[in-house]
Design a protein around this motif. Structure first.
Motif, PDB file in Angstrom:
ATOM      1  N   GLY A 126       7.476   1.986   1.227  1.00 47.30           N
ATOM      2  CA  GLY A 126       7.413   1.816  -0.220  1.00 47.30           C
ATOM      3  C   GLY A 126       8.102   2.989  -0.887  1.00 47.30           C
ATOM      4  N   SER A 127       9.117   2.714  -1.714  1.00 50.33           N
ATOM      5  CA  SER A 127       9.882   3.781  -2.365  1.00 50.33           C
ATOM      6  C   SER A 127       9.895   3.596  -3.872  1.00 50.33           C
ATOM      7  CB  SER A 127      11.328   3.803  -1.858  1.00 50.33           C
ATOM      8  OG  SER A 127      11.405   4.338  -0.557  1.00 50.33           O
ATOM      9  N   THR A 128       9.568   4.683  -4.566  1.00 50.36           N
ATOM     10  CA  THR A 128       9.825   4.765  -6.001  1.00 50.36           C
ATOM     11  C   THR A 128      11.174   5.470  -6.150  1.00 50.36           C
ATOM     12  OG1 THR A 128       8.634   6.867  -6.104  1.00 50.36           O
ATOM     13  CG2 THR A 128       7.363   4.849  -6.516  1.00 50.36           C
ATOM     14  N   ALA A 142      -3.749   3.461  -1.779  1.00 47.52           N
ATOM     15  CA  ALA A 142      -2.782   4.559  -1.722  1.00 47.52           C
ATOM     16  C   ALA A 142      -3.288   5.680  -0.826  1.00 47.52           C
ATOM     17  CB  ALA A 142      -2.512   5.083  -3.128  1.00 47.52           C
ATOM     18  N   ALA A 143      -4.561   6.042  -0.985  1.00 46.80           N
ATOM     19  CA  ALA A 143      -5.125   7.131  -0.189  1.00 46.80           C
ATOM     20  C   ALA A 143      -5.133   6.777   1.294  1.00 46.80           C
ATOM     21  CB  ALA A 143      -6.540   7.438  -0.671  1.00 46.80           C
ATOM     22  N   THR A 144      -5.460   5.524   1.609  1.00 47.40           N
ATOM     23  CA  THR A 144      -5.460   5.090   3.011  1.00 47.40           C
ATOM     24  C   THR A 144      -4.052   5.139   3.583  1.00 47.40           C
ATOM     25  OG1 THR A 144      -7.370   3.655   2.645  1.00 47.40           O
ATOM     26  CG2 THR A 144      -5.996   3.182   4.563  1.00 47.40           C
ATOM     27  N   SER A 145      -3.078   4.678   2.808  1.00 46.65           N
ATOM     28  CA  SER A 145      -1.690   4.686   3.264  1.00 46.65           C
ATOM     29  C   SER A 145      -1.193   6.107   3.492  1.00 46.65           C
ATOM     30  CB  SER A 145      -0.808   3.968   2.241  1.00 46.65           C
ATOM     31  OG  SER A 145       0.526   3.923   2.670  1.00 46.65           O
ATOM     32  N   ALA A 146      -1.600   7.043   2.631  1.00 50.73           N
ATOM     33  CA  ALA A 146      -1.156   8.433   2.764  1.00 50.73           C
ATOM     34  C   ALA A 146      -1.559   9.020   4.109  1.00 50.73           C
ATOM     35  CB  ALA A 146      -1.736   9.271   1.627  1.00 50.73           C
ATOM     36  N   ALA A 147      -2.731   8.641   4.602  1.00 50.39           N
ATOM     37  CA  ALA A 147      -3.237   9.202   5.857  1.00 50.39           C
ATOM     38  C   ALA A 147      -2.572   8.589   7.080  1.00 50.39           C
ATOM     39  CB  ALA A 147      -4.744   8.994   5.934  1.00 50.39           C
ATOM     40  N   ARG A 148      -1.825   7.504   6.896  1.00 54.01           N
ATOM     41  CA  ARG A 148      -1.254   6.783   8.036  1.00 54.01           C
ATOM     42  C   ARG A 148       0.268   6.768   8.014  1.00 54.01           C
ATOM     43  NH1 ARG A 148      -5.195   1.466   7.305  1.00 54.01           N
ATOM     44  NH2 ARG A 148      -7.166   2.492   7.853  1.00 54.01           N
ATOM     45  N   SER A 149       0.867   7.676   7.252  1.00 50.28           N
ATOM     46  CA  SER A 149       2.299   7.532   6.991  1.00 50.28           C
ATOM     47  C   SER A 149       3.051   8.851   7.029  1.00 50.28           C
ATOM     48  CB  SER A 149       2.507   6.896   5.604  1.00 50.28           C
ATOM     49  OG  SER A 149       1.793   5.692   5.464  1.00 50.28           O
ATOM     50  N   ASN A 150       4.383   8.736   7.213  1.00 52.34           N
ATOM     51  CA  ASN A 150       5.307   9.818   6.888  1.00 52.34           C
ATOM     52  C   ASN A 150       5.473   9.833   5.373  1.00 52.34           C
ATOM     53  OD1 ASN A 150       5.689  10.368   9.577  1.00 52.34           O
ATOM     54  ND2 ASN A 150       7.763   9.514   9.692  1.00 52.34           N
ATOM     55  N   LEU A 151       5.525  11.019   4.784  1.00 54.95           N
ATOM     56  CA  LEU A 151       5.608  11.134   3.328  1.00 54.95           C
ATOM     57  C   LEU A 151       6.807  11.984   2.925  1.00 54.95           C
ATOM     58  CD1 LEU A 151       1.830  11.892   2.576  1.00 54.95           C
ATOM     59  CD2 LEU A 151       2.954   9.653   2.749  1.00 54.95           C
ATOM     60  N   ALA A 152       7.494  11.539   1.865  1.00 56.41           N
ATOM     61  CA  ALA A 152       8.637  12.297   1.338  1.00 56.41           C
ATOM     62  C   ALA A 152       8.566  12.290  -0.182  1.00 56.41           C
ATOM     63  CB  ALA A 152       9.948  11.681   1.809  1.00 56.41           C
ATOM     64  N   ALA A 177       0.833  -1.208   0.000  1.00 51.07           N
ATOM     65  CA  ALA A 177       0.000   0.000   0.000  1.00 51.07           C
ATOM     66  C   ALA A 177       0.865   1.255   0.000  1.00 51.07           C
ATOM     67  CB  ALA A 177      -0.925  -0.009   1.213  1.00 51.07           C
ATOM     68  N   ALA A 178       1.981   1.217   0.734  1.00 52.69           N
ATOM     69  CA  ALA A 178       2.885   2.373   0.774  1.00 52.69           C
ATOM     70  C   ALA A 178       3.485   2.640  -0.602  1.00 52.69           C
ATOM     71  CB  ALA A 178       3.987   2.129   1.800  1.00 52.69           C
ATOM     72  N   LEU A 179       3.834   1.576  -1.323  1.00 49.32           N
ATOM     73  CA  LEU A 179       4.394   1.756  -2.662  1.00 49.32           C
ATOM     74  C   LEU A 179       3.353   2.363  -3.603  1.00 49.32           C
ATOM     75  CD1 LEU A 179       6.879   1.350  -4.435  1.00 49.32           C
ATOM     76  CD2 LEU A 179       6.028  -0.949  -4.988  1.00 49.32           C
ATOM     77  N   ARG A 180       2.090   1.989  -3.435  1.00 45.22           N
ATOM     78  CA  ARG A 180       1.033   2.582  -4.260  1.00 45.22           C
ATOM     79  C   ARG A 180       0.938   4.087  -4.016  1.00 45.22           C
ATOM     80  NH1 ARG A 180      -2.020  -0.856  -7.030  1.00 45.22           N
ATOM     81  NH2 ARG A 180      -2.029  -3.073  -6.432  1.00 45.22           N
ATOM     82  N   ASN A 181       1.084   4.496  -2.769  1.00 47.41           N
ATOM     83  CA  ASN A 181       1.014   5.930  -2.486  1.00 47.41           C
ATOM     84  C   ASN A 181       2.232   6.661  -3.041  1.00 47.41           C
ATOM     85  OD1 ASN A 181      -0.236   8.274  -1.069  1.00 47.41           O
ATOM     86  ND2 ASN A 181       1.727   8.212   0.017  1.00 47.41           N
ATOM     87  N   SER A 182       3.415   6.044  -2.946  1.00 46.44           N
ATOM     88  CA  SER A 182       4.612   6.681  -3.501  1.00 46.44           C
ATOM     89  C   SER A 182       4.500   6.823  -5.011  1.00 46.44           C
ATOM     90  CB  SER A 182       5.859   5.869  -3.128  1.00 46.44           C
ATOM     91  OG  SER A 182       6.078   5.919  -1.737  1.00 46.44           O
ATOM     92  N   LEU A 183       3.930   5.817  -5.679  1.00 46.24           N
ATOM     93  CA  LEU A 183       3.668   5.912  -7.117  1.00 46.24           C
ATOM     94  C   LEU A 183       2.760   7.099  -7.402  1.00 46.24           C
ATOM     95  CD1 LEU A 183       3.385   4.905 -10.079  1.00 46.24           C
ATOM     96  CD2 LEU A 183       1.587   3.350  -9.247  1.00 46.24           C
TER      97      LEU A 183
END
Length: 672
Positions: free
Chosen positions: A547-549, A497-507, A468-474
């Motif tokens: 999850g990293s792109t 992806a949207a769910t992961s975005a709300a539960r994560s640190n984002l860069a 799910a994290a990789l989907r948000n990074s994509l």
């Protein structure tokens, strides 16, 4: 002519016979009455026929059939036998007698009213077929049963017309759960009471009131009330110790033990615990408990029989509990034919997919003790799980040692920062692709080294969260946008992806392990509360996802129900950044320093901070407003004038925070 009768007297064989013409007078027929077993019942019926009749006058069938109502209160009647001849009877009133059996009433099909209160009736089933009955009163029955020994069981005689068992109540009798029997555990007189109100039997529908008291004596020694069956816990293996749990007996009861192997008492095994020896290999074990109390009958109870005892040695771990090292388990010799399974643990929690004979120590084991458990199974035997002794604690770094900090940076973080993501997806087609295992491990190593700098336990990764994290990074890289609440109308959107975005640190702009050092720096005016750093330093966390792109990272720190935590995690009172002790200058957070507390009740709102150099020069400090809700409660401040060392030199800074519940002085040495 006068006729004369002739009379001839003859004698035949000594018997005088008189013959002649004689008139024959027929004998009067005997008056035959109905037989009543109880004369008091007959007297009551005679009184109903006529007040002038004698109590013992014979009663004919015709007279009996003519009676429609009978009142026989207080008549000392013991038996109703014979009343079945009163076939026209519609009402019977016979309170305050000694009647116990209702069987004679079964044929009185015209009976409408029946009152037999204050008698000795216990079984009302004979009334079931009386279809004309409307009201029945069987109140205040007094039933006296014969005495029984305290060790005996009494069958319950109480039945309704339907045949339902009437369950009585008693303060002294032990009544079975189904009500079919009871026991009288103490010598003396016992009383059981009941009360039933219902509509009657299978072939009738009448109103009945049925209540009373059963009185019964018990003889012999009293019985214990609480006599539980013992249970056995422990390892059913040679060398294992079993423990008997006796349960709760009556107060004052002394409980003794005897261990049994294959039906034979084990000599000397009379304690609550029992250590299995080689002689018990393959045996089935049970334990007997005996409860004894003065004046009471002793009771012995036996536990369930176990499966057979397994030969199961304690496994041993060889190898060093260090990052990247290989640990190996020696399982030893088990019972022939046993199937063995291995599971490695870190701080009592199973390590995912670690079920082989060896384990490579990963950064997730930071701060933890590693054990291995071998479980053996065989048909007919008890399942046995045996754990090794723990290794030493896995430590990625010791901040009190300059060489340890230097080594950790060079061995762990520097290679992680160089690792590429290996991402195979595409933003143009929104193809998710994959991130390389090496990249995820590098990211995880960076996270766990940051945690180790504050003596926190390592975290592991969830495959589901990783995806799910990789989907948000994509999605972030495709849109060139970083947000915790992405709009559905946009490129590469997905619910995961949207769910992961709300539960994560984002860069965005950095990825992999480099994103982790970015989170710890937390640069920019919008990050002065250091929320990203605080989540990485949350002491209780056990699981993350990453999850990293090529240009984006999502570091998930919570799931649907919040963070996944471990009760075994270390919880140091304070977490500093830069951390106390030696600290790599490469990780300097550009003057945004912080202090976090494991205790959620710590209040930093009135805290004050001072920072001085090793030579005593005081640096300018400005604290930021306290904002809770991002990991642990944290105080952040900006330090001006921090000079990073060059080459092999170092610089020391002393930080003092006051105005919290406990002052917290610590020293930072930059330049490892």
């Amino acid at each position: 002519m006068n006729a004369r009768a002739r009379v001839r007297l003859t004698a035949i064989a000594g018997v005088a016979l008189l013959s002649g013409l004689m008139g024959v007078v027929p004998a009067a027929a005997a008056t035959t009455g109905i037989v009543f077993a109880d004369p008091d019942l007959a007297a009551a019926i005679n009184l109903a026929l006529s007040p002038d009749r004698a109590p013992d006058a014979p009663i004919t069938a015709a007279e009996a059939e003519g009676i429609t109502e009978l009142s026989a209160h207080d008549a000392e009647i013991d038996s109703l036998e014979g009343i079945q001849h009163l076939t026209s009877l519609t009402a019977l009133w016979a309170d305050r007698n000694r009647i116990s059996a209702l069987t004679p009433l079964t044929g009185l099909t015209k009976l409408v009213w029946l009152s037999l209160s204050e008698n000795s009736v216990s079984d009302a089933r004979p009334l079931a077929g009386l279809s004309s009955l409307d009201h029945v009163w069987l109140d205040a029955q007094q039933v006296r049963l014969g005495s029984i020994p305290t060790s005996a069981t009494q069958a319950n005689p109480l039945r309704t017309p339907r045949g339902t068992i009437v369950v009585p109540e008693s303060e002294t009798a032990a009544i079975a759960a189904d009500g079919r029997t009871w026991r009288l555990g103490a010598a003396g007189t016992h009383r059981l009471t009941w009360m039933v109100y219902e509509f009657g039997g299978a072939a009738a529908s009448f109103e009945i009131s049925f209540s009373g008291t059963v009185t019964q004596d018990a003889t012999g020694p009293s019985l214990l009330t609480l006599t539980p069956t013992p249970k056995i816990t422990g390892g059913f293996r040679v060398g294992g110790t079993l423990k008997a749990t006796p349960g709760t007996w009556d107060a004052g009861v002394a409980v003794s033990y005897q261990w049994i192997a294959d039906g034979v008492a084990v000599a000397g095994a009379t304690g609550r615990t029992f250590t299995l020896g080689a002689a018990q290999h393959g045996a089935r074990i049970s334990v007997r408990t005996t409860g004894a109390k003065a004046g009471f009958q002793s009771v012995t109870k036996a536990s369930a029989l176990s499966g057979r005892v397994m030969l199961a040695p304690i496994p041993k771990i060889t190898g060093s509990a260090k990052l990247g090292s290989k640990l190996t388990v020696a399982r030893g010799t088990w019972t022939r034919g046993a199937t063995l399974k291995v599971q490695w643990y870190a701080d009592k929690l199973a390590i995912a997919k670690a079920t082989g004979a060896s384990l490579i120590v990963r950064s997730s084991e930071q701060g933890k003790l590693i054990t291995v458990r071998v479980t053996g199974t065989k048909s007919g035997y008890e399942k046995v799980a045996v754990a090794s002794t723990a290794t030493s604690q896995v430590r990625l770094v010791t901040t009190s040692s300059r060489s340890s900090v230097r080594s950790a940076y060079r061995r762990i973080l520097a290679p992680a920062l160089k690792a590429g993501t290996g991402w195979t997806g595409s933003t143009s087609s929104c193809r998710l692709g994959t991130e390389s295992l090496a990249s995820r491990r590098a990211t995880l190593d960076a996270v766990n080294l940051m945690r180790a700098m504050n003596q926190l336990d390592g975290v592991s990764l969830s495959d589901t969260w990783n995806t799910a994290a990789l989907r948000n990074s994509l999605m972030m890289q495709a849109r060139g946008q970083i947000t915790h609440y992405p709009q559905k109308a946009g490129k590469c959107w997905s619910a995961a992806a949207a769910t992961s975005a709300a539960r994560s640190n984002l860069a965005l702009g950095i990825s992999g392990a480099r994103a982790i050092t970015g989170y710890m720096d937390d640069p920019g005016a919008s990050n002065v509360v250091a929320g990203h750093r605080r989540w990485i330093l949350e002491p209780t966390l056990r699981v993350m996802g990453t999850g990293s792109t090529t240009r984006a990272n999502t570091l998930t720190v919570m799931g649907k129900n919040g963070p996944v935590v471990s009760p075994h995690n270390a919880a140091p009172r304070w977490m500093e950044w830069p951390s106390a002790g030696w600290f790599p200058r490469q990780l300097d957070p550009e003057g945004l320093w912080s202090l976090s507390a494991s205790d959620a009740g710590v209040d930093f709102r009135r805290a004050k901070v001072s920072v001085t150099t090793g030579s005593g020069t005081r640096l300018a400090v400005s604290t930021y407003p306290v904002v809770d809700g991002y990991g642990p409660n944290t105080l952040t401040w900006r330090v001006k004038g921090v000079a990073l060392p060059k080459g092999d030199s170092s610089r020391s800074y002393v930080v003092k925070v006051t105005g919290i519940r406990v002052e917290h002085p610590h020293r930072v040495a930059v330049g490892a």
